[in-house]
Design a protein around this motif. Sequence first.
Motif, mmCIF file in Angstrom:
data_model
loop_
_atom_site.group_PDB
_atom_site.id
_atom_site.type_symbol
_atom_site.label_atom_id
_atom_site.label_comp_id
_atom_site.label_asym_id
_atom_site.label_seq_id
_atom_site.Cartn_x
_atom_site.Cartn_y
_atom_site.Cartn_z
ATOM 1 N N ALA A 101 95.146 105.328 -9.012
ATOM 2 C CA ALA A 101 95.003 104.623 -10.357
ATOM 3 C C ALA A 101 93.720 103.742 -11.376
ATOM 4 C CB ALA A 101 95.442 102.821 -9.903
ATOM 5 N N VAL A 102 92.745 104.259 -11.307
ATOM 6 C CA VAL A 102 91.375 103.927 -11.382
ATOM 7 C C VAL A 102 91.990 104.994 -13.041
ATOM 8 C CG1 VAL A 102 89.084 104.397 -11.860
ATOM 9 C CG2 VAL A 102 89.889 103.139 -9.851
ATOM 10 N N LEU A 103 92.048 106.442 -12.679
ATOM 11 C CA LEU A 103 92.082 107.410 -13.657
ATOM 12 C C LEU A 103 93.113 107.301 -14.384
ATOM 13 C CD1 LEU A 103 92.216 110.581 -11.038
ATOM 14 C CD2 LEU A 103 90.483 110.025 -13.219
ATOM 15 N N PHE A 104 93.796 106.118 -13.943
ATOM 16 C CA PHE A 104 95.370 106.091 -15.001
ATOM 17 C C PHE A 104 94.916 105.452 -15.599
ATOM 18 C CE2 PHE A 104 98.755 102.955 -16.251
ATOM 19 C CZ PHE A 104 99.847 104.002 -16.775
ATOM 20 N N LEU A 105 93.896 104.036 -15.459
ATOM 21 C CA LEU A 105 93.868 102.768 -16.230
ATOM 22 C C LEU A 105 92.571 103.654 -17.016
ATOM 23 C CD1 LEU A 105 93.331 99.934 -16.634
ATOM 24 C CD2 LEU A 105 91.659 99.557 -15.435
ATOM 25 N N ALA A 106 91.584 104.584 -16.442
ATOM 26 C CA ALA A 106 91.112 105.293 -17.936
ATOM 27 C C ALA A 106 91.352 105.756 -18.430
ATOM 28 C CB ALA A 106 89.128 106.145 -17.432
ATOM 29 N N THR A 107 92.388 106.522 -18.496
ATOM 30 C CA THR A 107 93.230 107.625 -19.299
ATOM 31 C C THR A 107 94.237 106.801 -20.132
ATOM 32 O OG1 THR A 107 93.510 109.519 -17.308
ATOM 33 C CG2 THR A 107 94.682 109.761 -19.367
ATOM 34 N N PHE A 108 94.366 105.839 -19.533
ATOM 35 C CA PHE A 108 94.856 104.910 -20.669
ATOM 36 C C PHE A 108 93.613 104.489 -21.692
ATOM 37 C CE2 PHE A 108 96.290 100.390 -21.385
ATOM 38 C CZ PHE A 108 97.035 100.618 -23.009
ATOM 39 N N LEU A 109 92.937 104.000 -21.706
ATOM 40 C CA LEU A 109 92.184 103.281 -22.310
ATOM 41 C C LEU A 109 91.583 104.541 -23.678
ATOM 42 C CD1 LEU A 109 89.696 101.232 -22.866
ATOM 43 C CD2 LEU A 109 88.330 102.366 -21.423
ATOM 44 N N MET A 110 90.987 105.660 -22.964
ATOM 45 C CA MET A 110 91.217 106.589 -23.639
ATOM 46 C C MET A 110 91.623 107.243 -24.592
ATOM 47 S SD MET A 110 88.247 109.010 -21.699
ATOM 48 C CE MET A 110 89.782 109.625 -20.023
ATOM 49 N N SER A 111 93.334 107.252 -24.336
ATOM 50 C CA SER A 111 94.263 107.334 -24.425
ATOM 51 C C SER A 111 94.208 106.175 -26.592
ATOM 52 C CB SER A 111 95.313 107.597 -24.198
ATOM 53 O OG SER A 111 95.671 108.384 -23.228
ATOM 54 N N VAL A 112 94.498 104.783 -26.266
ATOM 55 C CA VAL A 112 94.074 104.094 -26.384
ATOM 56 C C VAL A 112 93.253 103.979 -28.200
ATOM 57 C CG1 VAL A 112 94.393 101.327 -27.765
ATOM 58 C CG2 VAL A 112 94.612 102.588 -25.687
ATOM 59 N N ILE A 113 91.948 104.624 -27.569
ATOM 60 C CA ILE A 113 91.270 104.812 -28.164
ATOM 61 C C ILE A 113 91.996 106.288 -29.098
ATOM 62 C CG2 ILE A 113 88.473 105.471 -28.987
ATOM 63 C CD1 ILE A 113 88.183 104.644 -26.484
ATOM 64 N N PHE A 114 92.037 106.744 -28.868
ATOM 65 C CA PHE A 114 92.207 108.386 -29.414
ATOM 66 C C PHE A 114 93.312 107.744 -30.622
ATOM 67 C CE2 PHE A 114 95.532 112.034 -29.591
ATOM 68 C CZ PHE A 114 94.653 112.310 -29.835
ATOM 69 N N PHE A 115 94.356 107.433 -30.594
ATOM 70 C CA PHE A 115 95.549 106.949 -30.482
ATOM 71 C C PHE A 115 94.966 105.652 -32.024
ATOM 72 C CE2 PHE A 115 98.303 107.758 -27.398
ATOM 73 C CZ PHE A 115 98.751 109.441 -27.844
ATOM 74 N N LEU A 116 94.199 105.447 -32.010
ATOM 75 C CA LEU A 116 93.712 104.763 -33.616
ATOM 76 C C LEU A 116 92.998 105.722 -33.952
ATOM 77 C CD1 LEU A 116 91.914 101.739 -31.567
ATOM 78 C CD2 LEU A 116 93.680 101.493 -32.602
ATOM 79 N N LEU A 117 91.999 106.850 -33.703
ATOM 80 C CA LEU A 117 92.349 107.359 -34.841
ATOM 81 C C LEU A 117 93.128 108.862 -35.320
ATOM 82 C CD1 LEU A 117 88.608 108.397 -32.877
ATOM 83 C CD2 LEU A 117 88.804 107.003 -34.303
ATOM 84 N N ALA A 118 93.931 108.735 -34.182
ATOM 85 C CA ALA A 118 94.959 110.462 -34.607
ATOM 86 C C ALA A 118 96.035 109.851 -35.185
ATOM 87 C CB ALA A 118 94.788 111.233 -34.032
ATOM 88 N N PRO A 119 96.379 110.098 -36.089
ATOM 89 C CA PRO A 119 98.268 109.779 -36.475
ATOM 90 C C PRO A 119 99.232 109.785 -35.425
ATOM 91 C CG PRO A 119 98.171 111.685 -37.184
ATOM 92 C CD PRO A 119 96.993 111.399 -36.577
#
Length: 250
Positions: free
Chosen positions: A106-124
């Motif tokens: 569950a922690v990995l899911f939360l961390a992956t989600f957080l990193m992904s949100v930041i990534f999607f702010l930068l990439a189309p």
Amino acid sequence: MKTLLALSKNTFKETIRDRILFVIIFFAIIFIFSSQLAGEISARQNEKIIIDFGLAMINIFGVLITVFVGTNLVYKEIERKTVFILLSKPIPRSIFILSKFFGLGAVLFLATFLMSVIFFLLAPFCWSFVLAVLMMFFSFLLLLAVVLFFSSFMQPLLSAFASFIVFIIGHITVDMKIFAENNDVSPLFMKFTDFIYYLWPNFEILNLKNIVLYDFVFTTSDAFYALLTTFVYIFVLLFCGVLIFSRREF
């Protein structure tokens, strides 16, 4: 089921307050944002560099969280003697190991989600990116099963080292098999590559970075096969880890 859920929630709460986790996520966010800088200084490859660098950072820091946090889950319980309190109650050792898996998962899911949100702010935004990150998350779960397997009978340092070795080899098994099939190698080496390819956890099958970057085809059947083999490996590794831990004496 209630016991498993309660212990998993407790593992989640303890892990989310771990200072190592905060340090890794902090540097992950910095490096993901730095992909924008790497894209700016590249020549006509801005978007591709951002995608490549961003996905690589999510993968690297997800692996670091899995290994460095995961290897201490069982060890800390033994070191603090809290494992004796838990196991003195009618709690099977299998529930103890599974709670660590689901809690950190569950922690990995939360961390992956957080990193992904930041990534999607930068990439189309693209659905293939979402699929790549999702498969990356399943690779973290597979690595977590490896970590817990080694943690059931190893100290944290050895467990981390062994887990990294399994992860690295799991990314080159396909290349080893292709090399053996396309070159004149000894029958012994051919059997060795077949043994590694079919029995070793295949992490490369969950790596979709090249598919995203170069628009390779990834069908539904490919996804089904990748997830099926991943879940089989997770089940086998957790089963073996539970079996070893249940026979361990403290």
